[in-house]
Motif scaffolding. Structure first.
Motif, PDB file in Angstrom:
ATOM      1  N   LEU A  45       0.854  -1.181   0.000  1.00 25.80           N
ATOM      2  CA  LEU A  45       0.000   0.000   0.000  1.00 25.80           C
ATOM      3  C   LEU A  45       0.890   1.232   0.000  1.00 25.80           C
ATOM      4  O   LEU A  45       1.798   1.347   0.828  1.00 25.80           O
ATOM      5  CB  LEU A  45      -0.899   0.016   1.240  1.00 25.80           C
ATOM      6  N   ALA A  46       0.640   2.156  -0.942  1.00 25.03           N
ATOM      7  CA  ALA A  46       1.391   3.410  -1.009  1.00 25.03           C
ATOM      8  C   ALA A  46       0.415   4.570  -0.875  1.00 25.03           C
ATOM      9  O   ALA A  46      -0.621   4.600  -1.553  1.00 25.03           O
ATOM     10  CB  ALA A  46       2.162   3.508  -2.311  1.00 25.03           C
ATOM     11  N   VAL A  47       0.759   5.531   0.003  1.00 25.58           N
ATOM     12  CA  VAL A  47      -0.110   6.681   0.244  1.00 25.58           C
ATOM     13  C   VAL A  47       0.705   7.956   0.052  1.00 25.58           C
ATOM     14  O   VAL A  47       1.684   8.190   0.759  1.00 25.58           O
ATOM     15  CB  VAL A  47      -0.713   6.653   1.661  1.00 25.58           C
ATOM     16  N   ASP A  48       0.293   8.778  -0.912  1.00 28.08           N
ATOM     17  CA  ASP A  48       0.979  10.040  -1.199  1.00 28.08           C
ATOM     18  C   ASP A  48      -0.009  10.950  -1.890  1.00 28.08           C
ATOM     19  O   ASP A  48      -0.733  10.524  -2.794  1.00 28.08           O
ATOM     20  CB  ASP A  48       2.201   9.792  -2.107  1.00 28.08           C
ATOM     21  N   ASP A  49      -0.080  12.223  -1.472  1.00 28.53           N
ATOM     22  CA  ASP A  49      -1.056  13.135  -2.057  1.00 28.53           C
ATOM     23  C   ASP A  49      -0.658  13.608  -3.454  1.00 28.53           C
ATOM     24  O   ASP A  49      -1.445  14.261  -4.138  1.00 28.53           O
ATOM     25  CB  ASP A  49      -1.283  14.346  -1.140  1.00 28.53           C
ATOM     26  N   ASP A  50       0.549  13.287  -3.903  1.00 28.82           N
ATOM     27  CA  ASP A  50       1.013  13.645  -5.244  1.00 28.82           C
ATOM     28  C   ASP A  50       0.715  12.493  -6.190  1.00 28.82           C
ATOM     29  O   ASP A  50       1.411  11.462  -6.205  1.00 28.82           O
ATOM     30  CB  ASP A  50       2.515  13.927  -5.200  1.00 28.82           C
ATOM     31  N   ARG A  51      -0.336  12.632  -7.017  1.00 33.02           N
ATOM     32  CA  ARG A  51      -0.760  11.546  -7.896  1.00 33.02           C
ATOM     33  C   ARG A  51       0.284  11.229  -8.962  1.00 33.02           C
ATOM     34  O   ARG A  51       0.435  10.073  -9.371  1.00 33.02           O
ATOM     35  CB  ARG A  51      -2.101  11.906  -8.562  1.00 33.02           C
TER      36      ARG A  51
ATOM     37  N   PHE B 116       3.519  11.465  -8.570  1.00 33.34           N
ATOM     38  CA  PHE B 116       4.549  10.664  -7.906  1.00 33.34           C
ATOM     39  C   PHE B 116       4.074   9.229  -7.721  1.00 33.34           C
ATOM     40  O   PHE B 116       4.862   8.281  -7.869  1.00 33.34           O
ATOM     41  CB  PHE B 116       4.913  11.272  -6.548  1.00 33.34           C
ATOM     42  N   LEU B 117       2.789   9.049  -7.381  1.00 27.84           N
ATOM     43  CA  LEU B 117       2.257   7.698  -7.204  1.00 27.84           C
ATOM     44  C   LEU B 117       2.400   6.876  -8.487  1.00 27.84           C
ATOM     45  O   LEU B 117       2.722   5.683  -8.444  1.00 27.84           O
ATOM     46  CB  LEU B 117       0.795   7.749  -6.778  1.00 27.84           C
TER      47      LEU B 117
ATOM     48  N   ASP C 132       4.558   3.563  -8.699  1.00 28.64           N
ATOM     49  CA  ASP C 132       3.956   2.301  -9.147  1.00 28.64           C
ATOM     50  C   ASP C 132       4.785   1.674 -10.263  1.00 28.64           C
ATOM     51  O   ASP C 132       5.027   0.457 -10.274  1.00 28.64           O
ATOM     52  CB  ASP C 132       2.523   2.547  -9.616  1.00 28.64           C
ATOM     53  N   HIS C 133       5.242   2.503 -11.196  1.00 27.45           N
ATOM     54  CA  HIS C 133       6.089   1.998 -12.287  1.00 27.45           C
ATOM     55  C   HIS C 133       7.399   1.420 -11.734  1.00 27.45           C
ATOM     56  O   HIS C 133       7.841   0.339 -12.155  1.00 27.45           O
ATOM     57  CB  HIS C 133       6.391   3.113 -13.288  1.00 27.45           C
ATOM     58  N   ALA C 134       7.990   2.131 -10.781  1.00 23.59           N
ATOM     59  CA  ALA C 134       9.244   1.660 -10.183  1.00 23.59           C
ATOM     60  C   ALA C 134       9.032   0.355  -9.429  1.00 23.59           C
ATOM     61  O   ALA C 134       9.877  -0.552  -9.488  1.00 23.59           O
ATOM     62  CB  ALA C 134       9.813   2.724  -9.250  1.00 23.59           C
ATOM     63  N   LEU C 135       7.904   0.234  -8.748  1.00 23.91           N
ATOM     64  CA  LEU C 135       7.605  -0.998  -8.022  1.00 23.91           C
ATOM     65  C   LEU C 135       7.430  -2.170  -8.982  1.00 23.91           C
ATOM     66  O   LEU C 135       7.978  -3.266  -8.766  1.00 23.91           O
ATOM     67  CB  LEU C 135       6.342  -0.818  -7.176  1.00 23.91           C
TER      68      LEU C 135
ATOM     69  N   THR D  58       8.566  -2.436 -12.005  1.00 23.53           N
ATOM     70  CA  THR D  58       9.852  -2.729 -12.632  1.00 23.53           C
ATOM     71  C   THR D  58      10.729  -3.585 -11.717  1.00 23.53           C
ATOM     72  O   THR D  58      11.512  -4.419 -12.170  1.00 23.53           O
ATOM     73  CB  THR D  58      10.594  -1.429 -12.988  1.00 23.53           C
ATOM     74  N   SER D  59      10.570  -3.385 -10.414  1.00 24.30           N
ATOM     75  CA  SER D  59      11.342  -4.142  -9.429  1.00 24.30           C
ATOM     76  C   SER D  59      10.710  -5.494  -9.098  1.00 24.30           C
ATOM     77  O   SER D  59      11.218  -6.226  -8.250  1.00 24.30           O
ATOM     78  CB  SER D  59      11.501  -3.326  -8.147  1.00 24.30           C
ATOM     79  N   GLY D  60       9.572  -5.797  -9.734  1.00 21.22           N
ATOM     80  CA  GLY D  60       8.945  -7.095  -9.529  1.00 21.22           C
ATOM     81  C   GLY D  60       7.809  -7.116  -8.534  1.00 21.22           C
ATOM     82  O   GLY D  60       7.346  -8.188  -8.128  1.00 21.22           O
ATOM     83  N   TYR D  61       7.319  -5.913  -8.144  1.00 16.88           N
ATOM     84  CA  TYR D  61       6.226  -5.829  -7.175  1.00 16.88           C
ATOM     85  C   TYR D  61       5.003  -5.239  -7.875  1.00 16.88           C
ATOM     86  O   TYR D  61       4.890  -4.016  -8.025  1.00 16.88           O
ATOM     87  CB  TYR D  61       6.633  -4.977  -5.976  1.00 16.88           C
TER      88      TYR D  61
END
Length: 314
Positions: free
Chosen positions: A4-10, A12-13, A17-20, A22-25
């Motif tokens: 679960l990721a929580v950040d008010d900057d959409r 950045f989210l 998400d792309h970085a996650l 790419t890392s296999g998550y």
């Protein structure tokens, strides 16, 4: 691993998400507001293995959200990683104090993210293994075995003032060379822990640690402290800023309060834990080479024979 990721900057989210992925998550839930995230976690219909929180959010900060998540029974030990900018670094202590396990600096570095989550995955796998063993203890008559060794820095049940040991190490890493000179460390050593460990099973040994932790929580008066169980029968604490520290008085107080448990230990034919409190230890010029060295020095000052185990921190 469900994240679960929580950040008010959409924006950045989306990057996160792309970085996650790419890392296999790929099993990720992304929310831009703290309150819906808290409501989701309280509902218990979806359990998350790791939580990423931005520190600065409107309405409720990530630090406040972290503390409220830690108050939930299902998420007391779940890894929580704070997402910070360089300007947020002054809030890192409050984040760890609220229960954070680690932090990642924005903008996200893919290699750092992968390393941090690799550490989290290993921790989650270990927690699942321990939970399974605890379940087996409950359902199998006569089964009283929980698999950890004497030097394992386990979490202590119901120790509200305690944080994970690797989180304490991570906190020291966040301080930098200059910040290390603003903190001091102490240790609480159970002098006869080895004897007790050899006399009981791991469930009972952890219960003994919980007894000591409850007394420690009553006796430590300062609020500016982060405390962990470091294994080998020793608790370690880090205090920020100056504080009055009377280790002999604290040692006497803790041993006096342990007397309340004597009848229980006597009935179980076990020795009552004997507490030794170290003097306060400050950083030396050599400490910045390895920030956690101050913890070793506190352990040694408390008279422990074994140094704390080395845990790799990404």
């Amino acid at each position: 691993m469900k994240i679960l990721a929580v950040d008010d900057d959409r924006v950045f989210l989306e990057i996160l998400d792309h970085a996650l992925r790419t890392s296999g998550y790929g099993d990720n839930e992304l929310l831009s507001s703290p309150l819906p995230a808290l409501l989701m976690l309280e509902s218990s219909y979806a359990h998350f293995d790791c939580i990423l929180l931005d520190i600065e959010m409107p309405g409720m900060t990530g630090i406040e959200l972290c503390a409220r998540i830690r108050a939930l029974q299902a998420y007391q030990n779940t890894p929580i990683i704070m997402l910070t900018t360089l300007s947020d670094r002054t809030n890192i202590y409050q984040a760890f104090d609220a229960g954070a396990s680690d932090y990642i600096t924005k903008p996200i570095n893919a290699l750092e993210l992968q390393a941090r989550l690799g550490t989290v995955r290993r921790l989650v796998d270990e927690q699942k293994r321990i939970k399974q063993l605890e379940y087996q203890v409950k359902v199998r008559s006569g089964s009283t075995y929980l698999d950890y060794t004497f030097d394992t820095p386990i979490m202590i049940p119901d120790f509200d003032r305690g944080i994970e040991f690797h989180a304490l190490q991570n906190y020291l890493l966040t301080l930098g060379v200059k910040g290390l000179f603003s903190v001091s460390a102490f240790a609480i050593n159970i002098e006869n822990a080895t004897t007790i460990y050899r006399m009981v099973d791991n469930i009972a040994f952890r219960s003994m640690l919980a007894d000591v932790a409850s007394v420690l929580g009553e006796c430590i008066k300062t609020e500016k402290v982060l405390i962990s169980y470091a294994g080998n029968g020793a608790f370690v604490g880090v205090i920020t800023g100056r504080t009055e520290w009377q280790n002999h008085a604290l040692e006497m107080e803790m041993n006096d309060k342990m007397e309340d448990f004597r009848a229980i230990y006597t009935s179980d034919r076990l020795p009552l834990p004997r507490i030794r409190v170290s003097p306060m230890v400050s950083n030396s010029l050599f400490s910045p080479k390895r920030p956690s060295l101050i913890l070793d020095r506190a352990i040694a000052a408390a008279g422990a024979k074994n140094a704390i185990p080395r845990i790799a921190v990404a």
